[in-house]
Design a protein around this motif. Structure first.
Motif, PDB file in Angstrom:
ATOM      1  N   GLU A   1      48.384  45.039  58.991  1.00  0.00           N
ATOM      2  CA  GLU A   1      46.938  45.700  59.097  1.00  0.00           C
ATOM      3  C   GLU A   1      47.143  46.963  59.747  1.00  0.00           C
ATOM      4  O   GLU A   1      46.367  47.919  59.801  1.00  0.00           O
ATOM      5  CB  GLU A   1      45.958  44.810  59.718  1.00  0.00           C
TER       6      GLU A   1
ATOM      7  N   THR B   1      51.189  40.429  53.989  1.00  0.00           N
ATOM      8  CA  THR B   1      51.148  39.054  54.999  1.00  0.00           C
ATOM      9  C   THR B   1      52.006  38.062  54.714  1.00  0.00           C
ATOM     10  O   THR B   1      52.847  37.406  55.422  1.00  0.00           O
ATOM     11  CB  THR B   1      49.568  38.501  55.404  1.00  0.00           C
TER      12      THR B   1
ATOM     13  N   ARG C   1      44.500  33.023  58.168  1.00  0.00           N
ATOM     14  CA  ARG C   1      44.659  33.666  56.704  1.00  0.00           C
ATOM     15  C   ARG C   1      43.358  34.072  56.259  1.00  0.00           C
ATOM     16  O   ARG C   1      42.494  33.120  56.329  1.00  0.00           O
ATOM     17  CB  ARG C   1      45.558  33.029  55.987  1.00  0.00           C
ATOM     18  N   GLY C   2      43.224  35.246  55.791  1.00  0.00           N
ATOM     19  CA  GLY C   2      41.989  35.459  55.281  1.00  0.00           C
ATOM     20  C   GLY C   2      40.881  36.248  56.297  1.00  0.00           C
ATOM     21  O   GLY C   2      39.715  36.320  56.097  1.00  0.00           O
TER      22      GLY C   2
END
Ligand code: ASP
Ligand code: MG
Length: 424
Positions: free
Chosen positions: A74, A47, A150-151
């Motif tokens: 992903e 990413t 993010r995450g």
């Protein structure tokens, strides 16, 4: 038989070998008789790489196109895991965000999940097919690809678990659970069998990076049972169903466990976290009159700068006080310039900025019913000559701001002071 959502992070998905290991873990879970869906992250580092491409393409990139680019990490891992599962003889297919559908708002790059159509997923799982879902991505009302910030794969996993009414959401990562503190700082840190949602929220927001904060609030709201456990295990490791990791549970579940004596080692404090992502600003000699403090914090709020700890010193001279507060380090330059522009209007004398600070927090629901947690913290730090520059508290947390050079020492002495060290 149970319905389980399993989530694997970037380190677990980094490369063919690791994906094969993940496929083995998923297959074993299905062979134990469960219905299984899997949510995956992009390969570790991927990413970041994609974000950099966007920056190179255009300094002020369009967030909608950014989402098209970064969501691809992903997409790759979900397809690869489905392929690997098929090679092991499992029925498996990938379900991209727009196929499921994972419906979000249109706030590109930081979208929020609004709804998930779970019927097709549930039918697929019930037929013995393993559903592999890329985390982090969804679809906007206009039908465009979105990402969750993010995450965000943790949040995807919890949302899918809520939507399919899973019995458990297992988050597989590179640590084997949630620890009392970072084991790299304190060798005697202990793995916690149970942490409550609220404790996990506080820990996540003060620098314990095990789960994305949003995923914890969602789990709490939707009452999803979440387990954090390691994907780096061998075949004879205890099965996930025996709960080898850390379970994140409601206050009631914790109370029940304590009654049954299954969480005997629980201390007053559950965890200690340190956060070096804040900076301190002091404005000296602010006029001590109604509206002065509002004059400082309103422009910061309007600029979306989150102020955390605030202290106002006793007026030194008549009619003047010093105001100290913290902002995220990344926002320090903006905060500084906003306040400097308004020096005359606010009427302060000097602005002192310091980014060499750390926020150390002790967290535990036990604080609700026990006095003396804060005083133990202050005395322990004082005994080591560690100066406290600001304090903030919540019902289950006490945070202090200290010199960042003293972070590790502070965490270590507090861990001992609260009786959290594992027996040698
Ligand atoms: N791949 C995304 C990221 O690195 C989402 C995630 O892994 O949770 O932020
Ligand atoms: Mg993560």
């Amino acid at each position: 038989m149970a319905r389980i959502v399993m989530k694997f992070g970037g380190t677990s998905m980094a490369g063919t070998e690791r994906i094969r290991r993940v496929a083995g873990i998923v297959k074993r879970q299905q062979e134990a008789g469960h219905e299984v869906a899997v949510v995956v992250s992009a390969m570790a580092g991927e990413t970041d790489r994609l974000v950099n491409f966007c920056r190179e393409a255009s300094a002020l990139y369009d967030p909608a196109e950014y989402d098209v680019v970064v969501a691809s990490g992903e997409q790759v891992t979900s397809g690869l895991l489905a392929l690997t599962l098929q090679a092991l003889g499992c029925k498996a297919r990938s379900w991209l965000g727009w196929q499921v559908q994972i419906k979000t708002d249109d706030a590109h790059a930081k979208a929020r999940i609004e709804d998930i159509d779970a019927d097709a997923l549930i039918a697929s799982m019930a037929s013995g097919e393993i559903a592999v879902i890329p985390g982090f991505q969804g679809v906007s009302p206009e039908g465009r690809v979105t990402t969750l910030g993010r995450g965000g794969s943790d949040t995807s996993a919890v949302a899918v678990a809520a939507a399919v009414k899973a019995d458990r959401c297992d988050i597989y990562t590179d640590v084997d659970g949630v620890y009392t503190t970072d084991p790299r700082i304190v060798a005697k840190a202990r793995k916690l069998p149970l942490v409550t949602y609220e404790e996990m929220l506080e820990l996540a927001s003060v620098g314990s990076k095990v789960l994305q904060t949003r995923s914890v609030s969602l789990a709490m709201k939707e009452k999803v049972r979440v387990q954090v456990l390691s994907s780096f295990i061998d075949e004879d490791a205890p099965a996930a169903d025996t709960l080898p990791g850390t379970m994140i549970v409601s206050d009631e579940e914790l109370a029940n466990a304590e009654q049954e004596g299954s969480d005997m080692e629980r201390q007053l404090i559950t965890g200690i976290a340190a956060d070096k992502n804040e900076a301190k600003i002091t404005l000296t000699r602010v006029p001590d009159r109604p509206g002065a403090v509002a004059g400082i914090f309103t422009p910061l709020a309007d600029a979306n700068i989150n102020v955390d700890m605030i202290i106002q010193n006793v007026a030194k001279e008549k009619g003047e006080t010093d105001v100290t507060f913290t902002v995220p380090k990344a926002d320090l330059p903006r905060a500084q310039s906003l306040l400097e522009e308004r020096q005359e209007a606010i009427g302060y004398y000097r602005l002192i900025a310091d980014d060499q600070v750390a926020k150390v927090s002790v967290v535990g629901v036990g604080m609700r019913s026990h006095a003396g947690v804060a005083s133990t913290m202050f005395q322990t730090l004082a005994d080591r000559g560690i100066n406290i520059e600001a304090i903030s508290t919540s019902e289950i947390k006490v945070s202090v701001l200290i010199d960042s050079d003293e972070t590790e020492l502070a965490v270590r002495v507090l861990h001992t002071a609260y009786g959290m060290d594992a027996p040698a």
